[in-house]
Scaffold this motif. Sequence first.
Motif, PDB file in Angstrom:
ATOM      1  N   GLU A 195       0.573  -1.284  -0.360  1.00  0.00           N
ATOM      2  CA  GLU A 195      -0.469  -0.257   0.340  1.00  0.00           C
ATOM      3  C   GLU A 195       1.204   1.190  -0.299  1.00  0.00           C
ATOM      4  O   GLU A 195       0.477   2.363  -0.388  1.00  0.00           O
ATOM      5  CB  GLU A 195      -0.914   0.233   1.593  1.00  0.00           C
ATOM      6  CG  GLU A 195      -2.270  -0.791   1.065  1.00  0.00           C
ATOM      7  CD  GLU A 195      -2.766  -0.847   2.429  1.00  0.00           C
ATOM      8  OE1 GLU A 195      -2.410  -0.716   3.268  1.00  0.00           O
ATOM      9  OE2 GLU A 195      -3.481  -2.106   3.073  1.00  0.00           O
ATOM     10  N   VAL A 196       2.198   1.194   0.029  1.00  0.00           N
ATOM     11  CA  VAL A 196       2.653   1.834   0.414  1.00  0.00           C
ATOM     12  C   VAL A 196       2.918   3.025  -1.134  1.00  0.00           C
ATOM     13  O   VAL A 196       2.905   4.563  -0.833  1.00  0.00           O
ATOM     14  CB  VAL A 196       4.417   2.109   0.956  1.00  0.00           C
ATOM     15  CG1 VAL A 196       5.570   3.109   0.793  1.00  0.00           C
ATOM     16  CG2 VAL A 196       4.349   1.208   2.390  1.00  0.00           C
ATOM     17  N   TYR A 197       3.321   2.501  -2.367  1.00  0.00           N
ATOM     18  CA  TYR A 197       3.634   3.222  -3.493  1.00  0.00           C
ATOM     19  C   TYR A 197       2.154   4.683  -3.669  1.00  0.00           C
ATOM     20  O   TYR A 197       2.244   5.811  -4.108  1.00  0.00           O
ATOM     21  CB  TYR A 197       3.454   2.271  -4.592  1.00  0.00           C
ATOM     22  CG  TYR A 197       3.554   3.343  -6.298  1.00  0.00           C
ATOM     23  CD1 TYR A 197       4.929   2.995  -6.932  1.00  0.00           C
ATOM     24  CD2 TYR A 197       2.740   3.608  -6.588  1.00  0.00           C
ATOM     25  CE1 TYR A 197       5.346   4.086  -7.425  1.00  0.00           C
ATOM     26  CE2 TYR A 197       3.071   4.320  -7.832  1.00  0.00           C
ATOM     27  CZ  TYR A 197       3.995   4.798  -8.034  1.00  0.00           C
ATOM     28  OH  TYR A 197       4.431   4.730  -9.517  1.00  0.00           O
ATOM     29  N   SER A 198       0.472   3.882  -3.179  1.00  0.00           N
ATOM     30  CA  SER A 198      -0.524   4.758  -3.699  1.00  0.00           C
ATOM     31  C   SER A 198      -0.292   5.587  -2.232  1.00  0.00           C
ATOM     32  O   SER A 198      -0.410   7.163  -2.520  1.00  0.00           O
ATOM     33  CB  SER A 198      -1.434   4.293  -3.272  1.00  0.00           C
ATOM     34  OG  SER A 198      -3.011   4.352  -3.518  1.00  0.00           O
ATOM     35  N   ALA A 199      -0.346   5.310  -0.982  1.00  0.00           N
ATOM     36  CA  ALA A 199       0.034   6.472   0.226  1.00  0.00           C
ATOM     37  C   ALA A 199       0.889   7.584   0.632  1.00  0.00           C
ATOM     38  O   ALA A 199       0.632   8.456   0.477  1.00  0.00           O
ATOM     39  CB  ALA A 199       0.308   5.263   1.246  1.00  0.00           C
ATOM     40  N   LEU A 200       1.827   7.278  -0.388  1.00  0.00           N
ATOM     41  CA  LEU A 200       3.099   8.025  -1.037  1.00  0.00           C
ATOM     42  C   LEU A 200       3.317   9.254  -1.661  1.00  0.00           C
ATOM     43  O   LEU A 200       2.714  10.060  -1.372  1.00  0.00           O
ATOM     44  CB  LEU A 200       4.748   7.409  -1.538  1.00  0.00           C
ATOM     45  CG  LEU A 200       5.976   8.338  -0.713  1.00  0.00           C
ATOM     46  CD1 LEU A 200       5.702   8.749   0.329  1.00  0.00           C
ATOM     47  CD2 LEU A 200       7.043   7.557  -0.861  1.00  0.00           C
ATOM     48  N   ALA A 201       1.930   8.585  -3.410  1.00  0.00           N
ATOM     49  CA  ALA A 201       1.865   9.395  -4.264  1.00  0.00           C
ATOM     50  C   ALA A 201       1.408  10.859  -3.846  1.00  0.00           C
ATOM     51  O   ALA A 201       0.832  11.574  -4.418  1.00  0.00           O
ATOM     52  CB  ALA A 201       1.777   8.360  -5.557  1.00  0.00           C
ATOM     53  N   LYS A 202       0.100   9.649  -2.835  1.00  0.00           N
ATOM     54  CA  LYS A 202      -1.178  10.554  -2.951  1.00  0.00           C
ATOM     55  C   LYS A 202      -0.902  12.149  -1.397  1.00  0.00           C
ATOM     56  O   LYS A 202      -1.469  11.872  -1.595  1.00  0.00           O
ATOM     57  CB  LYS A 202      -2.145   9.883  -2.382  1.00  0.00           C
ATOM     58  CG  LYS A 202      -2.935   9.443  -3.436  1.00  0.00           C
ATOM     59  CD  LYS A 202      -3.674   8.641  -3.227  1.00  0.00           C
ATOM     60  CE  LYS A 202      -4.670   7.644  -4.262  1.00  0.00           C
ATOM     61  NZ  LYS A 202      -5.409   6.059  -4.048  1.00  0.00           N
ATOM     62  N   GLY A 203       0.293  11.403  -1.157  1.00  0.00           N
ATOM     63  CA  GLY A 203       1.006  12.372  -0.074  1.00  0.00           C
ATOM     64  C   GLY A 203      -0.361  12.012   1.613  1.00  0.00           C
ATOM     65  O   GLY A 203      -0.190  13.318   2.451  1.00  0.00           O
ATOM     66  N   VAL A 204      -0.263  10.934   1.090  1.00  0.00           N
ATOM     67  CA  VAL A 204      -0.883  10.356   2.858  1.00  0.00           C
ATOM     68  C   VAL A 204      -0.303   9.917   3.986  1.00  0.00           C
ATOM     69  O   VAL A 204      -0.527  10.257   4.885  1.00  0.00           O
ATOM     70  CB  VAL A 204      -1.979   8.717   2.622  1.00  0.00           C
ATOM     71  CG1 VAL A 204      -2.316   8.146   3.553  1.00  0.00           C
ATOM     72  CG2 VAL A 204      -2.635   8.961   1.390  1.00  0.00           C
ATOM     73  N   ILE A 205       0.697   9.191   3.547  1.00  0.00           N
ATOM     74  CA  ILE A 205       2.088   9.518   4.702  1.00  0.00           C
ATOM     75  C   ILE A 205       3.652  10.408   3.856  1.00  0.00           C
ATOM     76  O   ILE A 205       3.380  10.881   2.099  1.00  0.00           O
ATOM     77  CB  ILE A 205       2.809   8.317   4.575  1.00  0.00           C
ATOM     78  CG1 ILE A 205       3.403   7.439   3.038  1.00  0.00           C
ATOM     79  CG2 ILE A 205       1.885   7.769   5.303  1.00  0.00           C
ATOM     80  CD1 ILE A 205       3.877   6.160   3.220  1.00  0.00           C
ATOM     81  N   ASP A 206       4.508  10.750   4.356  1.00  0.00           N
ATOM     82  CA  ASP A 206       5.428  12.085   4.186  1.00  0.00           C
ATOM     83  C   ASP A 206       6.256  10.701   3.555  1.00  0.00           C
ATOM     84  O   ASP A 206       7.780  11.468   2.840  1.00  0.00           O
ATOM     85  CB  ASP A 206       5.794  12.615   5.562  1.00  0.00           C
ATOM     86  CG  ASP A 206       4.652  13.762   5.780  1.00  0.00           C
ATOM     87  OD1 ASP A 206       4.085  14.322   5.121  1.00  0.00           O
ATOM     88  OD2 ASP A 206       4.896  13.611   6.893  1.00  0.00           O
ATOM     89  N   GLY A 207       6.334   9.561   3.922  1.00  0.00           N
ATOM     90  CA  GLY A 207       8.256   8.885   3.479  1.00  0.00           C
ATOM     91  C   GLY A 207       7.484   7.235   4.055  1.00  0.00           C
ATOM     92  O   GLY A 207       7.063   7.431   4.864  1.00  0.00           O
ATOM     93  N   VAL A 208       8.482   7.320   3.568  1.00  0.00           N
ATOM     94  CA  VAL A 208       8.413   5.015   4.807  1.00  0.00           C
ATOM     95  C   VAL A 208      10.224   4.850   4.919  1.00  0.00           C
ATOM     96  O   VAL A 208      10.864   4.841   4.489  1.00  0.00           O
ATOM     97  CB  VAL A 208       7.879   4.266   3.144  1.00  0.00           C
ATOM     98  CG1 VAL A 208       8.889   4.714   2.036  1.00  0.00           C
ATOM     99  CG2 VAL A 208       8.440   2.844   3.469  1.00  0.00           C
ATOM    100  N   VAL A 209      10.085   4.406   5.835  1.00  0.00           N
ATOM    101  CA  VAL A 209      11.324   3.420   6.380  1.00  0.00           C
ATOM    102  C   VAL A 209      11.426   1.681   5.205  1.00  0.00           C
ATOM    103  O   VAL A 209      10.516   1.341   5.697  1.00  0.00           O
ATOM    104  CB  VAL A 209      11.368   2.844   7.921  1.00  0.00           C
ATOM    105  CG1 VAL A 209      12.449   2.280   8.206  1.00  0.00           C
ATOM    106  CG2 VAL A 209      11.309   4.303   8.524  1.00  0.00           C
ATOM    107  N   ALA A 210      12.260   1.946   4.991  1.00  0.00           N
ATOM    108  CA  ALA A 210      12.502   0.862   4.071  1.00  0.00           C
ATOM    109  C   ALA A 210      13.640   0.706   3.050  1.00  0.00           C
ATOM    110  O   ALA A 210      15.135   1.404   3.062  1.00  0.00           O
ATOM    111  CB  ALA A 210      11.116   0.681   2.789  1.00  0.00           C
TER     112      ALA A 210
END
Length: 355
Positions: A195-210
């Motif tokens: 789900e991270v790609y979509s959430a990051l693209a939409k600005g739902v999250i600011d970033g990801v630990v990965a």
Amino acid sequence: MKSRIVTLLLVVVMLSGCTGRNQSASEYELTYATPYPPMHPFSRADQRWMTFVEERSSGRLSIRPFWGGALLSADQSVIEIRHGVADIGLITPIYMKGGMHASRAQAGFYGGVRTMEDQVAILKCASHDFPVFSQELRGLRVLALQGGNFPGVLTRSKPVRSLADLQGMRLRTQSETIDVLRRLGADPVDMPMSEVYSALAKGVIDGVVAPADTLKALHLAEVGSYFTELRISRGSYPARAMSLRAWDKLPADLQAVLIESQPVWERALMDEVMRGQEAGYQFGREKGVELIPISAEDQRHFDEVAQQSAAHRAQSLSKYGIDGEAILHRIQELVHERADGKVLSCDGALVGEGV
């Protein structure tokens, strides 16, 4: 949950003729399910394992794969494999919301660990010492453990050049790192990587630990601009498992093939993850992702906070009747033994029912 499992079982029948492989003429055919597409590093390792199993069994055992989440979800895979949605599947107990307390917590107990080989070897030893890991995975026969590259922080529009920049940032992270980031002022959330790609693209999250391999494998370089090379220690986890009911239906000689295949699968995962990291860095550079080093002082501070968080999580396991402090102490003891070059006595141990 029951209705979902019934639906997925029906899908198995409908999809059995459209998986991209010829109908098997083998004596035994097992289904394999994963939420990842066939070209993902995890899936390339899976295919190496399939080839080994089919060759070692002289064609008596074949594997029919279902890629890209056709059968298996990202967050309930343990339950789905246990109930026979597929015979074998990629599992992520560290992302389960309930019932995996020790499995989730232990992944954050590896401060100072150096390699994926050490991650896997240490969990094998800890699992033999603490039966709770097997108990949490009842109904499954674990076929492989998986370590991983050390994560950094990929952000969308605001670079993280120091730990102070984490303040207020909404970051997707692994469960074992949530408390660490919260202590540093971030707003961490736990969600499946799918789900991270979509959430990051939409600005739902600011970033990801990965780790860096996700820059290409999950195309996160397309939606992130900055990758901070903060080294976040992590452990391994049981990552491939088989329904115990499916296991019990196999003759002893084919069970022996699957036991023999465990180190093959684990080695393939390590190899493909390492290749994926290099490809991820290259893809990130091509997409213009800025690579940001972290200062030695900030890295030391992060490690200190992570150790404090691990101690807190270990203590909190007592409410579930789990001696988390003993697990933390043992894992750290094993980390230090490996750092001193000691070969662990259970390094070659095989995984049985549960871990």
